[in-house]
Write a protein that holds these residues in place. Structure first.
Motif, PDB file in Angstrom:
ATOM      1  N   THR A 126     -52.348  46.556  53.345  1.00 30.00           N
ATOM      2  CA  THR A 126     -53.790  46.799  53.471  1.00 30.00           C
ATOM      3  C   THR A 126     -54.442  45.467  53.775  1.00 30.00           C
ATOM      4  OG1 THR A 126     -53.668  48.585  51.847  1.00 30.00           O
ATOM      5  CG2 THR A 126     -55.856  47.698  52.349  1.00 30.00           C
ATOM      6  N   VAL A 127     -55.099  45.390  54.920  1.00 23.45           N
ATOM      7  CA  VAL A 127     -55.661  44.114  55.356  1.00 23.45           C
ATOM      8  C   VAL A 127     -57.159  44.247  55.604  1.00 23.45           C
ATOM      9  CG1 VAL A 127     -53.469  43.492  56.444  1.00 23.45           C
ATOM     10  CG2 VAL A 127     -55.303  44.450  57.843  1.00 23.45           C
ATOM     11  N   ILE A 128     -57.836  43.120  55.462  1.00 27.71           N
ATOM     12  CA  ILE A 128     -59.238  42.997  55.857  1.00 27.71           C
ATOM     13  C   ILE A 128     -59.273  42.160  57.130  1.00 27.71           C
ATOM     14  CG2 ILE A 128     -61.525  42.121  55.267  1.00 27.71           C
ATOM     15  CD1 ILE A 128     -60.702  44.535  53.623  1.00 27.71           C
ATOM     16  N   LYS A 153     -61.413  47.434  56.948  1.00 22.41           N
ATOM     17  CA  LYS A 153     -60.151  47.577  56.235  1.00 22.41           C
ATOM     18  C   LYS A 153     -59.177  48.390  57.072  1.00 22.41           C
ATOM     19  CE  LYS A 153     -59.521  50.510  52.814  1.00 22.41           C
ATOM     20  NZ  LYS A 153     -59.541  51.185  51.507  1.00 22.41           N
ATOM     21  N   LYS A 154     -57.939  47.933  57.147  1.00 21.73           N
ATOM     22  CA  LYS A 154     -56.914  48.639  57.902  1.00 21.73           C
ATOM     23  C   LYS A 154     -55.647  48.737  57.067  1.00 21.73           C
ATOM     24  CE  LYS A 154     -58.289  47.435  62.642  1.00 21.73           C
ATOM     25  NZ  LYS A 154     -58.252  48.800  63.188  1.00 21.73           N
ATOM     26  N   LYS A 155     -54.912  49.819  57.263  1.00 20.60           N
ATOM     27  CA  LYS A 155     -53.591  49.960  56.652  1.00 20.60           C
ATOM     28  C   LYS A 155     -52.556  49.934  57.770  1.00 20.60           C
ATOM     29  CE  LYS A 155     -54.812  52.287  52.349  1.00 20.60           C
ATOM     30  NZ  LYS A 155     -54.442  53.333  51.378  1.00 20.60           N
ATOM     31  N   ILE A 156     -51.618  48.997  57.659  1.00 20.35           N
ATOM     32  CA  ILE A 156     -50.645  48.765  58.723  1.00 20.35           C
ATOM     33  C   ILE A 156     -49.241  48.815  58.129  1.00 20.35           C
ATOM     34  CG2 ILE A 156     -49.822  47.112  60.444  1.00 20.35           C
ATOM     35  CD1 ILE A 156     -52.724  45.987  60.441  1.00 20.35           C
ATOM     36  N   SER A 157     -48.387  49.615  58.731  1.00 20.74           N
ATOM     37  CA  SER A 157     -47.001  49.719  58.268  1.00 20.74           C
ATOM     38  C   SER A 157     -46.087  48.881  59.153  1.00 20.74           C
ATOM     39  CB  SER A 157     -46.532  51.178  58.290  1.00 20.74           C
ATOM     40  OG  SER A 157     -47.242  51.937  57.323  1.00 20.74           O
ATOM     41  N   VAL A 158     -45.202  48.127  58.505  1.00 20.65           N
ATOM     42  CA  VAL A 158     -44.245  47.280  59.222  1.00 20.65           C
ATOM     43  C   VAL A 158     -42.865  47.554  58.641  1.00 20.65           C
ATOM     44  CG1 VAL A 158     -43.629  44.932  59.886  1.00 20.65           C
ATOM     45  CG2 VAL A 158     -46.028  45.521  59.503  1.00 20.65           C
TER      46      VAL A 158
END
Length: 662
Positions: free
Chosen positions: A308-310, A323-328
């Motif tokens: 979860t990034v800003i 706010k974004k949720k990014i899967s790696v």
């Protein structure tokens, strides 16, 4: 590696510098052990053989930093006696060191319980008070100790406000988790000062004293507890699971300041530089210990981690936060996969080859010099090679012998680097390869993060007149070498009293100069974003001084035993590289052309101006250059000019000779 600002960088290449952040398990040390171990370290050190008042002063400063690194416990009036110590006090500390007693350090250490009580009281008060607004994380860099309790309270409130603002987009339960974790972390850090176990407390105190004293010798000398030494053995495997990012702890989250080439993070289209991670798999990380963040990002290969990034975006004069949720997907990151890169561009009736060397390495399968030669021939592929650009930017060094072998790809036989140890003995490392890989136009590209072995290569090639150095005004400036008491190649036992790394001496290129502090100076300055920041050995704490030795273009074999010299000479004294000035006739023209191109390149100039104005950390700023590498483009332009000038002169000479013959 760098100044106090740089020391806040948390490296998560997943060769993470974990020892800096692990909870310190103290070594089995007594006061007398501190003196004995420190004397052992000084015997091996390049400069300091005795504990002096200057080292005592540095040790006090280091000790205060160890006890209160965030400057949220101690007040300036409480520690002024040790921040600005008198000559009498320093001489007393030196005398006590010889006896194995450390009253000043004990006195400082005994301040901590009352400071902890004050900090906890202020933390409770913050819960009932309104928090300030518009706090920025960069306001907490390079802080001095607070002068009053009121100033300390304002600082603690500002830190809390920044942390809570970062988690404002999380749900209430998550915010409560952040508060709980911050409190838990704080209480855990306080435990060592409040323990009732006198023996344990003394071991912790002795460990901290020895750490402070060892690092007072110079920036690269360090003492490791047994637990830190064990972690070092894990880290040197150069192979861990993760996503390949470099993070900075910004109090309100972990900002991405760099991404490892070819890593999962680099391959993700969604993750961006400067994104601030505030949660991992929906678990908040604000206020979390960096070591725990490492563990959360690591995981089984092929599994996903959700960040979860800003993300901040500049819109006119305001900052938009989303706010974004990014899967790696996690993967094994083996640094050797990004050791060498190569490409080529067509020019005239041939091509220019670009070789990018990321580190100097050697293992049972290959080495940096072997890989460079291999990719050079792959790129040449039978075509006419017109010039080579060797890119050593961000190359922080590696195996010294490989620096010699890389230089030997471009010069005949000759001394490449000389080493002067702690006893003043000089040893020469020689290139013995009479058949070079490339003898034509050569440009070496550097920046302020080119260091150690990279500086040996750049400096030696510059000394012989073999290459033009292009890039930032100078390289990093690390001209010292270290040895470690713990052998990472062996399954050796660890000393229960700890291990250490110590600076043993300096190295010098064939001209007798060392890059220590000054770096390798570019022949043609083509600046990157790093060029405008205080990066380099001269900006770190307690660097070694610069000096020089006699030039060694004429090899006298003085470091070889007399009975072996004649035998070595017969094998070695042919095809010796001579110092030359092959680029001198063109240098003024090359500089002028480069300056004019940079001045005419509006986008390049705007990029540099934005860096100079921003004054943010260079790790993230220089990344703005990622999509268009202005520095590399201009270095290739310099190479084109050089090829054209040399060929023009050659054709002119040939034409003149033909006229004479006619």
């Amino acid at each position: 590696m760098l100044d106090s600002k740089k020391q806040k960088i948390l490296f998560l290449f997943f060769i993470v510098v974990l020892p800096l952040f692990l909870s310190i398990k103290p070594a089995q040390l007594t006061e007398s052990d501190v003196t004995l171990k420190m004397k052992e370290i000084m015997r091996a050190h390049a400069s300091y053989k005795e504990f002096t008042p200057e080292l005592a002063k540095r040790s006090l400063a280091n000790f205060l930093q160890i006890l209160d690194p965030a400057k949220t416990y101690l007040l300036e009036p409480e520690i002024s006696k040790w921040q600005n110590p008198s000559d009498v006090l320093l001489n007393d500390i030196v005398a006590e060191f010889q006896k194995g007693t450390f009253s000043s350090f004990n006195e400082i250490y005994n301040l901590m319980p009352q400071c902890i009580e004050r900090r906890n009281r202020l933390e409770e008060k913050i819960l009932c008070d309104a928090l300030p607004k518009n706090i920025r994380s960069k306001d907490f860099k390079d802080l001095d100790w607070a002068k009053t309790e009121e100033e300390l309270y304002d600082r603690l409130k500002a830190i809390r406000a920044l942390q809570m603002e970062a988690t404002a987009k999380l749900d209430t339960e998550a915010q409560n988790t952040v508060l709980f974790r911050m409190q838990k972390r704080r209480l855990r850090d306080q435990e060592e000062f409040l323990t009732k176990d006198a023996a344990l407390k003394n071991e912790i105190l002795c460990t901290d004293i020895l750490k402070a004293m060892a690092s007072s010798l110079d920036h690269h000398t360090s003492y490791f507890t047994p637990s830190e030494a064990s972690q070092f053995l894990v880290n040197v495997q150069q192979k861990l699971l993760g996503i390949g990012v470099q993070l900075r702890d910004d109090v309100d989250g972990y900002s991405i300041v760099k991404v490892v080439d070819g890593s999962p993070a680099a391959l993700s289209p969604d993750l961006k530089l400067k994104d601030k991670i505030i949660a991992i798999d929906s678990v908040p990380v604000v206020g979390l210990d960096p070591n725990d963040v490492v563990d959360m990002i690591r995981g089984k290969e092929g599994t996903e981690v959700e960040l979860t990034v800003i993300r901040e975006t500049q819109i006119d004069d305001r900052i938009k936060k989303e706010k974004k949720k990014i899967s790696v997907t996690r993967a094994e990151i083996v640094l050797k996969d990004a050791r060498v890169d190569a490409s080529s561009i067509n020019f005239g009736d041939g091509k220019i080859i670009l070789l990018h060397l990321f580190s100097f390495y050697q293992d049972q399968n290959t080495s940096s010099s072997e890989d460079l030669e291999k990719v050079f021939h792959e790129q040449a592929n039978g075509a006419k090679v017109k010039g080579v650009v060797l890119d050593l930017r961000y190359n922080s060094g590696g195996i010294l012998a490989q620096a010699v072998d890389v230089v030997s790809l471009f010069i005949k036989k000759g001394i490449v680097v000389s080493i002067k140890d702690e006893n003043g003995h000089v040893q020469h490392l020689r290139g013995v390869n009479a058949k070079v890989m490339w003898d034509g136009p050569l440009v070496v590209l550097i920046n302020r993060l080119s260091a150690s072995s990279a500086e040996i290569v750049a400096g030696a090639l510059q000394d012989y007149g073999r290459a033009l150095i292009v890039g930032d005004d100078h390289s990093f400036g690390k001209g010292s070498f270290q040895s470690l008491t713990l052998n990472p190649d062996l399954d050796a036992s660890i000393d229960p009293k700890g291990e250490y790394k110590v600076t043993r001496g300096r190295y010098y290129t064939v001209s007798g100069r060392t890059p220590q502090l000054v770096g390798v100076q570019s022949d043609i300055v083509v600046p990157s974003g790093l060029n405008y920041f205080d990066i380099g050995e001269k900006y770190i704490t307690y660097p070694l001084t610069n000096d020089s030795i006699e030039p060694n273009f004429v090899d006298t074999f003085s470091d070889i035993a007399p009975y072996q010299r004649e035998k070595v000479k017969k094998l070695y004294y042919f095809d010796i590289e001579k110092k030359c000035d092959r680029y001198g006739p063109y240098l003024a023209c090359l500089k002028e052309n480069s300056t004019q191109r940079i001045e005419a390149n509006k986008a390049y100039k705007e990029f540099l101006e934005s860096i100079k104005k921003s004054k943010e950390d260079p790790e993230s700023q220089d990344a703005l250059d990622a999509n268009l590498d202005y520095q590399l483009v201009e270095s290739l332009n310099v190479m084109r000019d050089l090829i054209w000038l040399q060929e023009f002169q050659s054709n002119s000479v040939a034409h003149t000779e033909m006229k004479k013959a006619a």
